[in-house]
Design a protein around this motif. Structure first.
Motif, mmCIF file in Angstrom:
data_model
loop_
_atom_site.group_PDB
_atom_site.id
_atom_site.type_symbol
_atom_site.label_atom_id
_atom_site.label_comp_id
_atom_site.label_asym_id
_atom_site.label_seq_id
_atom_site.Cartn_x
_atom_site.Cartn_y
_atom_site.Cartn_z
ATOM 1 N N LEU A 92 0.821 -1.204 0.000
ATOM 2 C CA LEU A 92 0.000 0.000 0.000
ATOM 3 C C LEU A 92 0.862 1.263 0.000
ATOM 4 N N GLN A 93 2.000 1.213 0.666
ATOM 5 C CA GLN A 93 2.911 2.363 0.648
ATOM 6 C C GLN A 93 3.424 2.619 -0.764
ATOM 7 N N ALA A 94 3.839 1.563 -1.445
ATOM 8 C CA ALA A 94 4.313 1.719 -2.825
ATOM 9 C C ALA A 94 3.201 2.230 -3.730
ATOM 10 N N LEU A 95 2.000 1.706 -3.538
ATOM 11 C CA LEU A 95 0.862 2.136 -4.350
ATOM 12 C C LEU A 95 0.541 3.605 -4.102
ATOM 13 N N GLY A 96 0.479 3.996 -2.825
ATOM 14 C CA GLY A 96 0.140 5.377 -2.500
ATOM 15 C C GLY A 96 1.173 6.375 -2.981
ATOM 16 N N GLY A 149 14.599 -2.780 -3.659
ATOM 17 C CA GLY A 149 13.872 -2.162 -2.558
ATOM 18 C C GLY A 149 12.562 -1.520 -2.979
ATOM 19 N N GLN A 150 12.065 -0.687 -2.074
ATOM 20 C CA GLN A 150 10.776 -0.036 -2.267
ATOM 21 C C GLN A 150 10.797 0.980 -3.417
ATOM 22 N N VAL A 154 7.839 1.800 -6.305
ATOM 23 C CA VAL A 154 7.230 3.125 -6.453
ATOM 24 C C VAL A 154 7.380 3.624 -7.884
ATOM 25 N N VAL A 155 8.554 3.449 -8.471
ATOM 26 C CA VAL A 155 8.790 3.907 -9.841
ATOM 27 C C VAL A 155 7.917 3.130 -10.827
ATOM 28 N N VAL A 156 7.776 1.837 -10.623
ATOM 29 C CA VAL A 156 6.942 1.030 -11.515
ATOM 30 C C VAL A 156 5.479 1.473 -11.430
ATOM 31 N N VAL A 157 4.972 1.655 -10.214
ATOM 32 C CA VAL A 157 3.596 2.129 -10.040
ATOM 33 C C VAL A 157 3.418 3.488 -10.723
ATOM 34 N N PHE A 158 4.393 4.359 -10.545
ATOM 35 C CA PHE A 158 4.349 5.687 -11.168
ATOM 36 C C PHE A 158 4.253 5.582 -12.686
ATOM 37 N N LEU A 159 5.098 4.762 -13.292
ATOM 38 C CA LEU A 159 5.109 4.643 -14.745
ATOM 39 C C LEU A 159 3.820 4.039 -15.288
ATOM 40 N N SER A 216 -6.251 1.992 -11.535
ATOM 41 C CA SER A 216 -6.305 0.563 -11.887
ATOM 42 C C SER A 216 -4.957 0.090 -12.417
ATOM 43 N N ARG A 217 -4.346 0.904 -13.264
ATOM 44 C CA ARG A 217 -3.021 0.552 -13.792
ATOM 45 C C ARG A 217 -1.962 0.593 -12.692
ATOM 46 N N ALA A 218 -2.104 1.519 -11.754
ATOM 47 C CA ALA A 218 -1.153 1.587 -10.636
ATOM 48 C C ALA A 218 -1.200 0.299 -9.815
ATOM 49 N N LEU A 219 -2.402 -0.217 -9.599
ATOM 50 C CA LEU A 219 -2.540 -1.476 -8.861
ATOM 51 C C LEU A 219 -1.888 -2.625 -9.631
ATOM 52 N N LYS A 220 -2.066 -2.641 -10.948
ATOM 53 C CA LYS A 220 -1.405 -3.665 -11.771
ATOM 54 C C LYS A 220 0.113 -3.534 -11.674
#
Length: 280
Positions: A92-96, A149-150, A154-159, A216-220
């Motif tokens: 959830l931290q990475a997602l947020g 690491g985290q 975070v970068v993947v969720v961002f992209l 939705s894409r961020a969750l993926k």
């Protein structure tokens, strides 16, 4: 004069000083009310029927990969109450963090590229390229750059979310009708007034759609990065349960992901509804 009132409390007539204008009262028949209720219940009935079928298949052991739904739900609560809370917190931290950055920068870049044609020409190849390519292909490269690491998550969720928000923001802002814009300026609308009555009402629906697709894409992105890195997080639980053939645990984690997706998209839909009423 007749004081008959409609169901919503308004009179079915109105006067404009000379002519009498009539408005037909809105009356909901029993059949129409039943149809409205049935339409609202159809998704619930569909899901309930699907779950009952899965429960029957699991109880009769017709398939080794379909456990009883009640067993998967029990494992779901065990995961929430057990020692896996840290895994969910990391995810959830990475997602947020990733989606928060994508939200802020996506709105900013989408707005700037709409205002500045030069900036749009410069960034358009990159935006189109990253929108077209599978972002998961970049995860190994990001692992080499940022480690395991985290930061990589975070970068993947961002992209995953950023470019979707940029494209929808651009589309929303470019939908402003030039004729409406010219008329608004002719009547003296400028600054916040122009933004409130011209830009926001036109652009906001598409921008909010971009946020809904972006989350939705961020969750993926969160799940994909964690399944590839497979160190901690929800994705690591999927890999672990899959390798040990723990079918109930696997379905329980999938259920957690579905609940997260429904909650996040529902939250943005609520914002869409509220803003729609405000703009109306």
């Amino acid at each position: 004069m007749d004081d008959t009132m409609t169901r919503d409390g308004a009179r079915p007539w109105a006067t404009d000083g000379s002519d009498l204008a009539f408005r037909r009262p809105v009356v909901l028949t029993a059949r129409s009310r039943t149809g409205v209720v049935l339409k609202k219940l159809l998704p619930v009935i569909s899901i309930a029927t699907f779950l009952v079928i899965l429960e029957i298949i699991g109880r009769l052991e017709l398939s080794s990969v379909v456990p009883p739904v009640t067993e998967a739900v029990g494992t779901f609560f065990e995961l929430l109450e057990g020692g896996h809370l840290e895994q969910f917190t990391v995810s959830l931290q990475a997602l947020g963090m990733g989606f928060g950055l994508a939200l802020v920068l996506g709105l900013a870049v989408g707005t700037l590229t709409t205002v500045s044609r030069t900036l749009d020409y410069v960034l358009e190849p990159y935006i189109n390229g990253f929108m077209s390519m599978p972002t998961s292909a970049l995860i190994p490269v990001l692992m080499l750059i940022f480690g395991l690491g985290q930061t990589t998550r975070v970068v993947v969720v961002f992209l995953y979310a950023f470019f979707m928000i940029v494209v929808n923001t651009q589309a929303g802002l470019r939908q402003v009708d030039p004729a409406h814009a010219e008329m608004a300026r002719a009547f003296g609308a400028k600054g916040t007034t122009y933004l409130r009555f011209v830009t926001i009402p036109t652009a906001l629906p598409l921008i909010l759609t971009g946020l809904r697709l972006g989350v939705s894409r961020a969750l993926k992105g969160m799940i994909n990065s964690e399944t590839i890195i497979s160190v901690t997080g929800i994705g690591a639980l999927i890999i672990r349960f899959g390798r040990t053939f723990d079918v109930s645990g696997l379905y329980a984690v999938i259920l957690i992901i579905i609940v997260m997706a429904v909650l996040l998209t529902s939250l943005i839909r609520i914002v869409e509804t509220k803003t729609g009423r405000w703009l109306a």
